[in-house]
Design a protein around this motif. Structure first.
Motif, PDB file in Angstrom:
ATOM      1  N   UNK A  65     -36.337  99.912  96.409  1.00 48.20           N
ATOM      2  CA  UNK A  65     -37.661 100.312  95.851  1.00 48.20           C
ATOM      3  C   UNK A  65     -37.820 101.531  96.856  1.00 48.20           C
ATOM      4  N   UNK A  66     -37.745 101.471  98.092  1.00 45.62           N
ATOM      5  CA  UNK A  66     -37.831 102.625  98.828  1.00 45.62           C
ATOM      6  C   UNK A  66     -37.133 103.801  98.428  1.00 45.62           C
ATOM      7  N   UNK A  73     -42.486  99.049  89.130  1.00 45.06           N
ATOM      8  CA  UNK A  73     -42.749  97.683  89.891  1.00 45.06           C
ATOM      9  C   UNK A  73     -43.013  98.028  91.466  1.00 45.06           C
ATOM     10  N   UNK A  74     -42.987  96.695  92.083  1.00 47.31           N
ATOM     11  CA  UNK A  74     -43.542  96.652  93.381  1.00 47.31           C
ATOM     12  C   UNK A  74     -42.130  96.459  94.142  1.00 47.31           C
ATOM     13  N   UNK A  75     -42.335  96.369  95.580  1.00 44.10           N
ATOM     14  CA  UNK A  75     -41.209  96.360  96.383  1.00 44.10           C
ATOM     15  C   UNK A  75     -40.586  94.853  96.317  1.00 44.10           C
ATOM     16  N   UNK A  76     -41.413  93.894  96.079  1.00 44.94           N
ATOM     17  CA  UNK A  76     -41.166  92.486  96.299  1.00 44.94           C
ATOM     18  C   UNK A  76     -40.149  92.102  95.036  1.00 44.94           C
ATOM     19  N   UNK A 121     -29.000 111.311  93.240  1.00 46.39           N
ATOM     20  CA  UNK A 121     -28.252 110.625  93.931  1.00 46.39           C
ATOM     21  C   UNK A 121     -28.886 109.257  94.406  1.00 46.39           C
ATOM     22  N   UNK A 122     -30.176 109.440  94.790  1.00 48.30           N
ATOM     23  CA  UNK A 122     -31.017 108.238  95.193  1.00 48.30           C
ATOM     24  C   UNK A 122     -31.284 107.452  93.894  1.00 48.30           C
ATOM     25  N   UNK A 123     -31.564 107.999  92.983  1.00 50.29           N
ATOM     26  CA  UNK A 123     -31.858 107.280  91.636  1.00 50.29           C
ATOM     27  C   UNK A 123     -30.925 106.578  91.180  1.00 50.29           C
TER      28      UNK A 123
END
Length: 207
Positions: free
Chosen positions: A117-118, A180-183, A97-99
């Motif tokens: 991202x989190x 990737x990253x959070x930004x 579900x989160x994905x």
């Protein structure tokens, strides 16, 4: 763009792997047991299969299973493998579900990329935990079952569990490490600015 493709690939692997873990949990053909050769055991109706929920006898035209319902007399490894596989199956629900909510085609208002991202990282960690539960159970069960009786071969349920756990482990690692990253997460899309000199001119593009 590469990070998005990796994330989508990790999700697909994780989803297929979770289905495999659920199938392995629900079926009983984990190991095929026999005290003699397979031909002799078939003639003597002693060729059996053993799983988490039942012990079965496989004979010509007959497949009879005895449910393992008395928890108090079950071997400890059967109960532990049951718990691990059930935990793996249940962990897959919130993880998938989160994905799904962080897929590129899903929009939830003007949510920042850091929030998605989190959720992606949490979903990936749950998938890895799911995979570890499946790996431990599918290795532990045949090893302990071999100490009780002679194992002639592994059943399709065990192979399904191995493949499903491997796919989940691979998919979870890809999601956690290669998305990737959070930004920049979730910002790999083209957008056009209003008021530009040309309606087809791309003001900026994030790829």
């Amino acid at each position: 763009m590469v990070a998005t493709c990796l994330h989508l690939g990790g999700f697909i692997c994780s989803f297929i792997g979770w289905i495999g873990v659920v199938v392995a949990t629900a079926t009983n053909d984990w190991v095929v047991t026999c005290g003699y050769t397979i031909t002799t055991c078939r003639k003597m109706d002693e060729l059996g299969s053993k799983g988490l929920w039942a012990d079965c006898v496989m004979a010509t035209g007959l497949y009879h299973c005895k449910p393992l319902v008395d928890i108090l007399i079950l071997p400890g490894y059967v109960q532990a493998c049951r718990a691990l596989m059930i935990a793996a199956s249940v962990l897959g629900l919130p993880a998938i579900f989160l994905l799904i909510t962080v897929l590129p085609c899903i929009r939830m208002g003007h949510e920042p990329g850091a929030a998605k991202y989190r959720r992606s990282q949490l979903g990936g960690i749950l998938i890895i935990l799911l995979a570890m539960c499946g790996v431990v159970a599918t290795i532990w069960f045949p090893v302990c079952a071999h100490r009780e009786t002679t194992i002639m071969s592994f059943g399709y349920s065990l192979y399904t569990g191995w493949i499903g756990s491997a796919l989940c482990l691979f998919g979870g690692c890809v999601i956690v490490c290669c998305s990737g990253d959070a930004q920049t997460f979730g910002e790999n899309r083209f957008y056009y600015a209003s008021g530009s000199s040309s309606p087809t001119h791309a003001k900026s593009a994030h790829v």
